[in-house]
Design an enzyme around this catalytic site. Structure first.
Site, mmCIF file in Angstrom:
data_model
loop_
_atom_site.group_PDB
_atom_site.id
_atom_site.type_symbol
_atom_site.label_atom_id
_atom_site.label_comp_id
_atom_site.label_asym_id
_atom_site.label_seq_id
_atom_site.Cartn_x
_atom_site.Cartn_y
_atom_site.Cartn_z
ATOM 1 N N ARG A 37 -31.058 -30.150 116.576
ATOM 2 C CA ARG A 37 -29.847 -30.411 117.366
ATOM 3 C C ARG A 37 -29.663 -29.267 118.357
ATOM 4 O O ARG A 37 -30.298 -28.225 118.240
ATOM 5 C CB ARG A 37 -28.641 -30.518 116.436
ATOM 6 C CG ARG A 37 -28.522 -29.328 115.513
ATOM 7 C CD ARG A 37 -27.646 -29.564 114.298
ATOM 8 N NE ARG A 37 -27.963 -28.557 113.285
ATOM 9 C CZ ARG A 37 -27.055 -27.853 112.615
ATOM 10 N NH1 ARG A 37 -25.778 -28.063 112.831
ATOM 11 N NH2 ARG A 37 -27.413 -26.960 111.704
ATOM 12 N N TYR A 153 -35.750 -29.841 96.479
ATOM 13 C CA TYR A 153 -35.640 -28.643 97.328
ATOM 14 C C TYR A 153 -36.364 -27.458 96.679
ATOM 15 O O TYR A 153 -37.173 -26.792 97.328
ATOM 16 C CB TYR A 153 -34.157 -28.346 97.526
ATOM 17 C CG TYR A 153 -33.807 -27.054 98.206
ATOM 18 C CD1 TYR A 153 -33.043 -26.085 97.554
ATOM 19 C CD2 TYR A 153 -34.169 -26.804 99.524
ATOM 20 C CE1 TYR A 153 -32.676 -24.917 98.179
ATOM 21 C CE2 TYR A 153 -33.798 -25.637 100.166
ATOM 22 C CZ TYR A 153 -33.052 -24.686 99.475
ATOM 23 O OH TYR A 153 -32.689 -23.518 100.112
HETATM 24 C C1 AKB Z 1 -28.384 -24.560 98.161
HETATM 25 O O1 AKB Z 1 -27.295 -24.566 97.578
HETATM 26 O O2 AKB Z 1 -29.147 -25.511 98.208
HETATM 27 C C2 AKB Z 1 -28.816 -23.289 98.848
HETATM 28 C C3 AKB Z 1 -29.611 -22.453 97.925
HETATM 29 C C4 AKB Z 1 -29.070 -22.018 96.646
HETATM 30 O O3 AKB Z 1 -30.728 -22.103 98.254
HETATM 31 N N1 AKB Z 1 -27.654 -22.554 99.311
#
Ligand code: AKB
Length: 345
Positions: A37, A153
């Site tokens: 963005r 993640y």
């Molecule tokens: C998240 O909450 O995904 C990030 C992290 C803890 O890496 N802030």
């Protein structure tokens, strides 16, 4: 260091804001800002070039890296933990394929100019997976422990750490001969980050920044984790300082480091917020799914290697951070919050 041409991906994000402000006006330093963005107007004049595009678009990455002869990368573009749980396949594309695009392009570019590219990679405490039943019995966790993430993640970031180590240590090892690896890969595992200037999106540790910004706006906040939930934390200025210190350190013996300032529970933050914003309305209603993610993350991390290898040194305790950074900054951002209903003068 010779002239630095630093590509910051995810430059429109929270850490990108901090890095651009910290690097603006630095001698011998050019900053190339890149994001999916637009970069906010107030930051555009602080950088040397802006490119809007997708980290997953390899041709776009190759164009930007070669156009500016980038010699340093700060790769912030990512889908954070909650966003990644809502769209795990997209998270893999952005977090893994995007990072791979950038590593391979940087390696090819570095070999063409016979000059390694310094690659700063923010990883996360989400790469850890502790047993929730043991979480509060464990000592501060070391970089080699509990590498069993339960989120997309965390899995993405752990694999990218391994990819970075490969490009920085073992790239084409059977054919490279005496040539040095093309990437100088450096990684810090970030804890919960609190910015008083920007509001986070898509993270699971967002519950503390959300609490602070809501109180400063005079709005009630329902915290989505239990009051006794603890994580390691640091403030955004400390995070930016750590990234820049790691980037400027001489040769390092390791490539992955824990960093954090302190461990604290959601309740400790709520208590401190209410001291500074009398009448702030903070309640707790745990979201089962998000609580389970945070319960798998360590309550604290051991940062000794970062302190020893490149002089990592946080600035604040929780109370100091509130007094010296958070409260003055959010008051400047929101003005003096309207009195919370029922607040006592
Ligand atoms: C998240 O909450 O995904 C990030 C992290 C803890 O890496 N802030």
């Amino acid at each position: 260091m010779s002239e630095r041409t630093i590509l910051i991906t995810g430059a429109a994000g929270e850490i990108g804001h901090g890095l651009i402000n910290a690097l603006a006006g630095q001698p011998e330093t050019r900053v190339i800002a890149m994001d999916l963005r637009e970069i906010p107007e107030h930051l555009q004049h602080k950088v040397d070039a802006v490119h809007v595009g997708d980290i997953c678009d390899r041709a776009f990455i190759e164009h930007v890296v070669s156009l500016h002869r980038v010699n340093e990368v700060m790769h912030l573009a990512a889908l954070l933990s909650t966003s990644a749980e809502r769209a795990p396949e997209q998270a893999h594309e952005v977090n893994v394929q995007g990072t791979f695009n950038l590593l391979r392009t940087s390696a090819e570019h570095a070999q063409a100019y016979d000059n390694p590219i310094r690659f700063i990679f923010p990883s996360t405490i989400a790469i850890y997976g502790v047993d929730p039943r043991e979480k509060y019995e464990l000592p501060p966790i070391r970089e080699y422990q509990a590498l069993t993430p339960i989120t997309m993640y965390g899995a993405n970031k752990l694999y990218c750490e391994a990819m970075g180590r490969y490009y920085g240590r073992y790239y084409r090892s059977i054919t490279r001969g005496q040539r040095r690896p093309p990437i100088d890969f450096r990684c810090l595992r970030l804890p919960g980050i609190i910015s008083a200037e920007t509001v986070p999106v898509g993270g699971t540790s967002d519950y503390v920044p959300e609490m602070i910004h809501a109180a400063a706006r005079g709005e009630p906040c329902v915290c989505f984790v239990r009051e006794d939930t603890a994580l390691p934390w640091m403030m955004m200025p400390e995070c930016v300082e750590a990234i820049l210190r790691l980037a400027e350190a001489p040769v390092l013996s390791r490539c992955v480091y824990n960093v954090a300032a302190f461990s604290a529970t959601a309740g400790m933050f709520a208590e401190s917020v209410c001291e500074h914003f009398p009448g702030a309305e903070i309640s707790f209603d745990a979201h089962e799914g998000r609580q389970s993610l945070v319960d798998s993350w360590p309550s604290d991390v051991d940062c000794l290697r970062a302190r020893e290898d490149w002089g990592f040194e946080p600035r604040w305790t929780l109370d100091e951070a509130m007094r010296e950074y958070i409260v003055p900054t959010v008051r400047a951002r929101y003005g003096d919050a309207p009195a919370h209903e029922g607040a006592t003068s």
